[in-house]
Design an enzyme around this catalytic site. Structure first.
Site, PDB file in Angstrom:
ATOM      1  N   PRO A  11      -8.034 -16.038  46.837  1.00 39.29           N
ATOM      2  CA  PRO A  11      -6.701 -16.374  46.511  1.00 39.29           C
ATOM      3  C   PRO A  11      -6.094 -17.431  47.816  1.00 39.29           C
ATOM      4  CG  PRO A  11      -6.869 -13.955  47.279  1.00 39.29           C
ATOM      5  CD  PRO A  11      -8.336 -14.507  46.967  1.00 39.29           C
ATOM      6  N   CYS A  12      -6.393 -18.587  47.934  1.00 36.75           N
ATOM      7  CA  CYS A  12      -6.108 -19.267  48.746  1.00 36.75           C
ATOM      8  C   CYS A  12      -4.592 -19.641  48.980  1.00 36.75           C
ATOM      9  CB  CYS A  12      -6.905 -20.572  48.884  1.00 36.75           C
ATOM     10  SG  CYS A  12      -6.813 -21.622  47.666  1.00 36.75           S
ATOM     11  N   HIS A  13      -3.877 -19.309  47.885  1.00 37.65           N
ATOM     12  CA  HIS A  13      -2.316 -19.487  47.855  1.00 37.65           C
ATOM     13  C   HIS A  13      -1.657 -18.514  48.780  1.00 37.65           C
ATOM     14  CE1 HIS A  13      -3.337 -16.357  44.820  1.00 37.65           C
ATOM     15  NE2 HIS A  13      -2.231 -15.818  44.926  1.00 37.65           N
TER      16      HIS A  13
END
Length: 165
Positions: A125-127
């Site tokens: 989850p780089c968001h």
């Protein structure tokens, strides 16, 4: 290698897997070249599992993914992606905080570069990674999608917290 396209609230996601691992998710607003793949046969176990879990995530009923992943990257990228996977649902960290956790507080830009090359967004989850001071920056799917995903998660966390009271 097999692929499928999943329609989601953020647009179509292109998933690439073999029989054992998920290798890539391509977001609608990103344009990396896609490898040649065959369409996943109906009932492909891993593709079905991945699409089911992603649908649950967007419906707000899944906070963690349980999928066999095989991201391809440098040792540094793999270390960054491993740390990103540890960011809890509904939470965020900055690139600088991740760099400090890697023992290299001056490598925030390098962490950002690794996050930018994340082959499995949403699952890694780089968001959930923000710029200095919590600024919304850098996401392959665009900042509007990043904000959508963060809001989706924060609403679920708030709803869960309210239900626990």
């Amino acid at each position: 290698m097999y692929s499928t396209t999943l329609e989601t609230p953020v647009g179509p996601l292109h998933l690439i897997a073999d029989n054992n691992f998920l290798y890539r998710i391509t977001l609608p607003n990103s344009h990396p070249p896609l490898p040649r793949t065959a369409s996943a046969p109906a009932g492909h176990r891993l593709i079905c599992l991945a699409t089911s879990q992603l649908r649950q995530y967007f419906a707000g009923s899944r906070q963690h993914f349980d999928l066999p992943l095989a991201p391809q990257g440098t040792p540094f990228q793999l270390a960054v992606w491993q740390l990103i996977q540890q960011i809890p649902f509904g939470s965020t960290l900055t690139y600088g905080e991740l760099a400090a956790r890697l023992g290299s507080p001056n490598k925030a830009r390098a962490v950002g570069g690794a996050a930018n090359r994340n082959p499995l967004p949403l699952l890694i989850p780089c968001h959930r990674v923000l710029g200095a001071g919590g600024k919304l920056t850098g996401f392959a799917g665009g900042l509007e999608m990043k904000q959508f995903l963060l809001t989706l998660e924060q609403k679920k966390v708030q709803t869960s917290a309210a239900a626990d009271v």
